[in-house]
Design a protein around this motif. Structure first.
Motif, mmCIF file in Angstrom:
data_model
loop_
_atom_site.group_PDB
_atom_site.id
_atom_site.type_symbol
_atom_site.label_atom_id
_atom_site.label_comp_id
_atom_site.label_asym_id
_atom_site.label_seq_id
_atom_site.Cartn_x
_atom_site.Cartn_y
_atom_site.Cartn_z
ATOM 1 N N GLU A 88 89.127 57.949 39.422
ATOM 2 C CA GLU A 88 89.155 57.251 40.715
ATOM 3 C C GLU A 88 90.327 57.823 41.493
ATOM 4 O O GLU A 88 91.460 57.814 41.020
ATOM 5 C CB GLU A 88 89.311 55.751 40.531
ATOM 6 C CG GLU A 88 89.319 54.990 41.862
ATOM 7 C CD GLU A 88 89.487 53.495 41.664
ATOM 8 O OE1 GLU A 88 88.483 52.813 41.373
ATOM 9 O OE2 GLU A 88 90.639 53.017 41.784
ATOM 10 N N THR A 90 92.520 58.162 45.176
ATOM 11 C CA THR A 90 92.877 57.478 46.417
ATOM 12 C C THR A 90 93.341 58.493 47.456
ATOM 13 O O THR A 90 94.116 59.402 47.140
ATOM 14 C CB THR A 90 94.003 56.449 46.166
ATOM 15 O OG1 THR A 90 93.551 55.477 45.217
ATOM 16 C CG2 THR A 90 94.391 55.740 47.459
ATOM 17 N N SER A 93 92.792 57.103 54.165
ATOM 18 C CA SER A 93 91.643 57.032 55.076
ATOM 19 C C SER A 93 92.050 56.807 56.526
ATOM 20 O O SER A 93 91.231 56.985 57.438
ATOM 21 C CB SER A 93 90.688 55.917 54.627
ATOM 22 O OG SER A 93 91.371 54.673 54.546
ATOM 23 N N HIS A 117 82.382 58.327 47.832
ATOM 24 C CA HIS A 117 83.573 57.708 48.388
ATOM 25 C C HIS A 117 83.216 56.419 49.112
ATOM 26 O O HIS A 117 82.201 56.333 49.808
ATOM 27 C CB HIS A 117 84.308 58.664 49.335
ATOM 28 C CG HIS A 117 83.538 59.015 50.571
ATOM 29 N ND1 HIS A 117 82.541 59.968 50.587
ATOM 30 C CD2 HIS A 117 83.608 58.533 51.844
ATOM 31 C CE1 HIS A 117 82.046 60.076 51.800
ATOM 32 N NE2 HIS A 117 82.676 59.210 52.575
ATOM 33 N N ASN A 119 85.460 53.514 51.358
ATOM 34 C CA ASN A 119 86.760 53.216 51.962
ATOM 35 C C ASN A 119 87.740 54.352 51.667
ATOM 36 O O ASN A 119 87.518 55.468 52.092
ATOM 37 C CB ASN A 119 87.277 51.862 51.475
ATOM 38 C CG ASN A 119 86.348 50.723 51.867
ATOM 39 O OD1 ASN A 119 85.747 50.740 52.926
ATOM 40 N ND2 ASN A 119 86.233 49.733 50.997
ATOM 41 N N ASN A 120 88.803 54.085 50.916
ATOM 42 C CA ASN A 120 89.791 55.133 50.632
ATOM 43 C C ASN A 120 89.755 55.574 49.171
ATOM 44 O O ASN A 120 90.745 56.087 48.645
ATOM 45 C CB ASN A 120 91.196 54.639 50.978
ATOM 46 C CG ASN A 120 91.663 53.526 50.052
ATOM 47 O OD1 ASN A 120 90.856 52.750 49.550
ATOM 48 N ND2 ASN A 120 92.964 53.444 49.832
ATOM 49 N N LYS A 121 88.608 55.387 48.492
ATOM 50 C CA LYS A 121 88.484 55.735 47.079
ATOM 51 C C LYS A 121 87.354 56.746 46.863
ATOM 52 O O LYS A 121 86.292 56.661 47.484
ATOM 53 C CB LYS A 121 88.181 54.496 46.232
ATOM 54 C CG LYS A 121 89.160 53.353 46.399
ATOM 55 C CD LYS A 121 90.523 53.658 45.820
ATOM 56 C CE LYS A 121 91.432 52.438 45.911
ATOM 57 N NZ LYS A 121 92.805 52.726 45.450
ATOM 58 N N THR A 123 85.167 58.101 43.554
ATOM 59 C CA THR A 123 84.890 57.855 42.138
ATOM 60 C C THR A 123 83.915 58.906 41.620
ATOM 61 O O THR A 123 83.035 59.375 42.345
ATOM 62 C CB THR A 123 84.296 56.450 41.916
ATOM 63 O OG1 THR A 123 83.109 56.304 42.703
ATOM 64 C CG2 THR A 123 85.297 55.374 42.303
ATOM 65 N N VAL A 154 97.240 62.463 48.282
ATOM 66 C CA VAL A 154 96.069 62.134 47.486
ATOM 67 C C VAL A 154 96.521 62.054 46.039
ATOM 68 O O VAL A 154 97.260 62.925 45.561
ATOM 69 C CB VAL A 154 94.964 63.206 47.644
ATOM 70 C CG1 VAL A 154 93.732 62.831 46.828
ATOM 71 C CG2 VAL A 154 94.598 63.392 49.111
ATOM 72 N N ASN A 157 94.154 57.268 40.968
ATOM 73 C CA ASN A 157 94.393 55.862 40.684
ATOM 74 C C ASN A 157 94.038 55.552 39.232
ATOM 75 O O ASN A 157 94.734 54.792 38.555
ATOM 76 C CB ASN A 157 93.566 54.993 41.635
ATOM 77 C CG ASN A 157 93.925 53.531 41.538
ATOM 78 O OD1 ASN A 157 95.088 53.179 41.377
ATOM 79 N ND2 ASN A 157 92.929 52.668 41.610
ATOM 80 N N SER A 177 99.336 64.728 41.954
ATOM 81 C CA SER A 177 99.094 64.296 43.332
ATOM 82 C C SER A 177 99.383 65.464 44.248
ATOM 83 O O SER A 177 99.970 66.468 43.841
ATOM 84 C CB SER A 177 99.987 63.095 43.689
ATOM 85 O OG SER A 177 101.347 63.455 43.608
#
Length: 314
Positions: A88, A90, A93, A117, A119-121, A123, A154, A157, A177
């Protein structure tokens, strides 16, 4: 979550990978037996402790508003054999918008959950049958549109990677990141090179599978293919004259008698299609009735001919 997803899909995905090598059609298979054979032949991971790395790569970390830029997601196994990943991710966004996620050249070719994706995720969850061992295995590429200026980052998570040891042992993972800077554009942005994709996805062979441990022993489909240009967008399945429905593999069939044509369509990101059809089959009951009917006709004809040509006894 990952183990629960793999418990039903991992067996069927490994099955189709093995069958594709053999190029045979199988309609009823004991998947447990295949797994025992497969795991017995698998290369066992060394017992030494290692830490795999999952990395982001952005070539130009200074971008401008209204510009598109790409971010690669890579796996470094640190000389270990790994065969599954779940993550996952993040992203900011408020600064960027995802325009596309491309997995056409991914080392993950059997997806439990295609990268998506909300929202701001981001997976994703997938398998690498046979395992992967390398320093820069591409998982996927994300294309962002920079919306407004500011600093962004980025990061993972959640991240989980499994060893290719036949046991689903979790590997130690060092996530990373990446940061970037969106600057306000002065002037007109340079146009992004557009790759023209007119080729359909690669040809593939879907399989009818039945196993008592999956879907309560009911018939289901297993299928997968690749598109090296733009990537697979989705699959569709059609049973008989019913309309196409969006589907993922494994797919539980509505028609368990298998007496209707089954059409599987793979669609890439540019709308190109590859269609494969599994011909309809007669159900067991229909075959039984047909045999009984044929035997009845033969018996009646025999009796008629026997009476007609029977010589009287003098």
């Amino acid at each position: 979550m990952m183990e629960k997803l793999i418990s039903q899909t991992f067996q069927s995905w490994l099955f189709i990978g093995l069958v594709n090598l053999q190029k045979i059609m199988i309609k009823n298979i004991n998947i447990k037996s295949f797994l025992i054979i497969l795991f017995a032949c698998a290369v066992t991971c060394p017992s030494t402790v290692f830490s795999a790395q999952v990395l982001f790569d952005i070539r130009d970390k200074d971008v401008h508003t209204n510009e598109l830029f790409e971010m690669g997601i890579f796996l470094n196994t640190k000389q270990a054999d790994l065969n599954a990943i779940e993550a996952e991710i993040t992203f900011p966004s408020d600064l960027v918008e995802i325009k596309k996620i491309n997995t056409s050249s991914s080392i993950v070719n059997l997806w439990i959950e295609q990268p998506k994706h909300i929202n701001n995720k981001i997976t994703l969850s997938g398998i690498m049958p046979g395992g992967y061992n390398g320093e820069q295995g591409l998982i996927g590429t994300v294309t962002f549109l920079a919306k407004k200026d500011g600093m962004g980052s980025v990061f993972f998570n959640k991240i989980k990677v499994l060893q290719n040891d036949g046991k689903g042992t979790a590997a130690i993972v060092t996530p990373s990141s990446v940061s970037f800077n969106v600057k306000k554009l002065i002037g007109t942005p340079a146009p992004l090179e557009v790759i023209q994709d007119r080729e359909p996805p690669e040809d593939f062979t879907p399989y009818l599978v039945q196993d008592q441990d999956i879907f309560e022993g009911k018939w289901f489909l297993v299928f997968t293919t690749q598109d090296k240009s733009s990537g697979i967008k989705h699959y569709e399945v059609k049973e008989g004259k019913n309309p196409f429905v969006i589907a993922t593999s494994p797919y539980l069939l509505e028609n368990q008698d298998l007496h209707k044509n089954i059409t599987i369509k793979a669609v890439d990101e540019n709308g190109n299609e590859r269609v494969v059809i599994i011909p309809a089959e007669e159900s067991v009951n229909m075959r039984t009735l047909s045999i009984i009917g044929i035997l009845t006709v033969v018996f009646v004809l025999y009796r008629i001919l026997w009476k007609k040509y029977k010589k009287p006894i003098i």
